[in-house]
Design an enzyme around this catalytic site. Sequence first.
Site, PDB file in Angstrom:
ATOM      1  N   GLU A 134      -0.829  -3.179  -9.744  1.00 33.93           N
ATOM      2  CA  GLU A 134      -0.821  -4.000  -8.721  1.00 33.93           C
ATOM      3  C   GLU A 134       0.670  -4.747  -9.152  1.00 33.93           C
ATOM      4  O   GLU A 134       1.094  -5.232  -7.873  1.00 33.93           O
ATOM      5  CB  GLU A 134      -2.196  -5.013  -8.768  1.00 33.93           C
ATOM      6  CG  GLU A 134      -3.324  -4.242  -8.771  1.00 33.93           C
ATOM      7  CD  GLU A 134      -3.333  -3.595  -7.287  1.00 33.93           C
ATOM      8  OE1 GLU A 134      -2.793  -4.411  -6.194  1.00 33.93           O
ATOM      9  OE2 GLU A 134      -3.944  -2.774  -6.983  1.00 33.93           O
ATOM     10  N   HIS A 147       1.947   1.875  -3.611  1.00 36.96           N
ATOM     11  CA  HIS A 147       0.928   2.907  -4.297  1.00 36.96           C
ATOM     12  C   HIS A 147       0.857   4.330  -3.868  1.00 36.96           C
ATOM     13  O   HIS A 147       0.613   4.979  -5.097  1.00 36.96           O
ATOM     14  CB  HIS A 147      -0.371   2.127  -3.836  1.00 36.96           C
ATOM     15  CG  HIS A 147      -1.024   0.863  -4.418  1.00 36.96           C
ATOM     16  ND1 HIS A 147      -0.891   1.054  -5.867  1.00 36.96           N
ATOM     17  CD2 HIS A 147      -1.553  -0.350  -4.175  1.00 36.96           C
ATOM     18  CE1 HIS A 147      -1.458  -0.289  -6.100  1.00 36.96           C
ATOM     19  NE2 HIS A 147      -1.763  -0.882  -5.014  1.00 36.96           N
ATOM     20  N   GLU A 203       0.732  -1.183  -0.107  1.00 34.86           N
ATOM     21  CA  GLU A 203       0.199  -0.063   0.174  1.00 34.86           C
ATOM     22  C   GLU A 203       0.901   1.346  -0.067  1.00 34.86           C
ATOM     23  O   GLU A 203       0.404   2.338  -0.773  1.00 34.86           O
ATOM     24  CB  GLU A 203      -1.010  -0.074   1.346  1.00 34.86           C
ATOM     25  CG  GLU A 203      -2.258  -1.254   1.187  1.00 34.86           C
ATOM     26  CD  GLU A 203      -2.757  -1.374  -0.085  1.00 34.86           C
ATOM     27  OE1 GLU A 203      -2.762  -0.416  -0.681  1.00 34.86           O
ATOM     28  OE2 GLU A 203      -3.281  -2.329  -0.331  1.00 34.86           O
TER      29      GLU A 203
END
Length: 337
Positions: A259, A174, A171
């Site tokens: 991803e 990201h 995360e």
Amino acid sequence: MKYVGMYTQVSRNNKLTIMLLLFFPALTLLMVWLFYVLLGLCGVALDGNAEQVGGNVNWTWVNGAFIDSLPWVVGTVSVWFVIAYFFNASMVKAATGAKTLERRENPRVYNIVENLTMTAGMDMPKINVVDDPQLNAFASGIDRKSYTVTVTTGLLKVLNDDELAGVIAHELTHIRNRDTRLLITSIIFVGIITTIIQVSIRSLFWIVSDSSSSSSSDDDDDNNNGGAAILVFLIAIFLGIIAYFFALLTRFAISRKREYMADAGGAELCGNPLALASALRKISDRPGLKKVKRDDVAQLFIVHPQALSGGKGMGFFTSLFSTHPDTQKRIEILEQF
């Protein structure tokens, strides 16, 4: 498998964000213009002046009506976007049922996040938690003030420290890659189009219900007006669906490669790709959030809930619009890292 291309990904996402900021307003204006063109083709106007001239559309009326509506359309969309852009953190929390997690409530999570952010040389994001037995996590935010990592209570209970570090590292990647800003921008505009469709459908339903209940006492002029109103909203719904389809196509811009990039970056950041692979395997058994029923919000999750993507037997058409690659493929790549 060496993680490469972070700066390329950041640059790409910055460009795509700008493109989305230009594309959605242009798409909205095009749909408004087509709305008046279709009204002209049908000889229907809100002011009664769109009658067809020699079987052709009265372009003077169409263009005049479009220009007159520009300030309202641009103003409404702009205000809506600005509000959503600056209050996106609160909106995501409301949509997912997330709450701020304090250090005293779970020092374990804070220690993991702090260690990873220090390793990555990035600012500490906010940490939220969702009281949900299902397993998932996501990053959100558009700038340093709003960047947030959210985890579920189920995730905290099931994953060990190494697996949790892998998920949080994913995360954080990201956030580093600016994926969250791109996704939030997309969610805002798709939400605008979806709301317009819903308002048009509800208005159409109200008009049809009102017309049917009063048809026995209405004269011919009233019936004609009711029919014209129904036609107006049918056109609005038709164009809204077209706009929504094009909005879905922007998922191609929000490539599923993000991803894979986050998996690779997370594996490198936590230093344990097998732990991240193990976490993905556990999450894939119980993904999702019980409060989230919207696919645009679910695209933030580390594993997309199968219930929102057609289940495990995902067909070609459904997978075509999927924002996440197959979880098993992601696991296999991590195990070869």
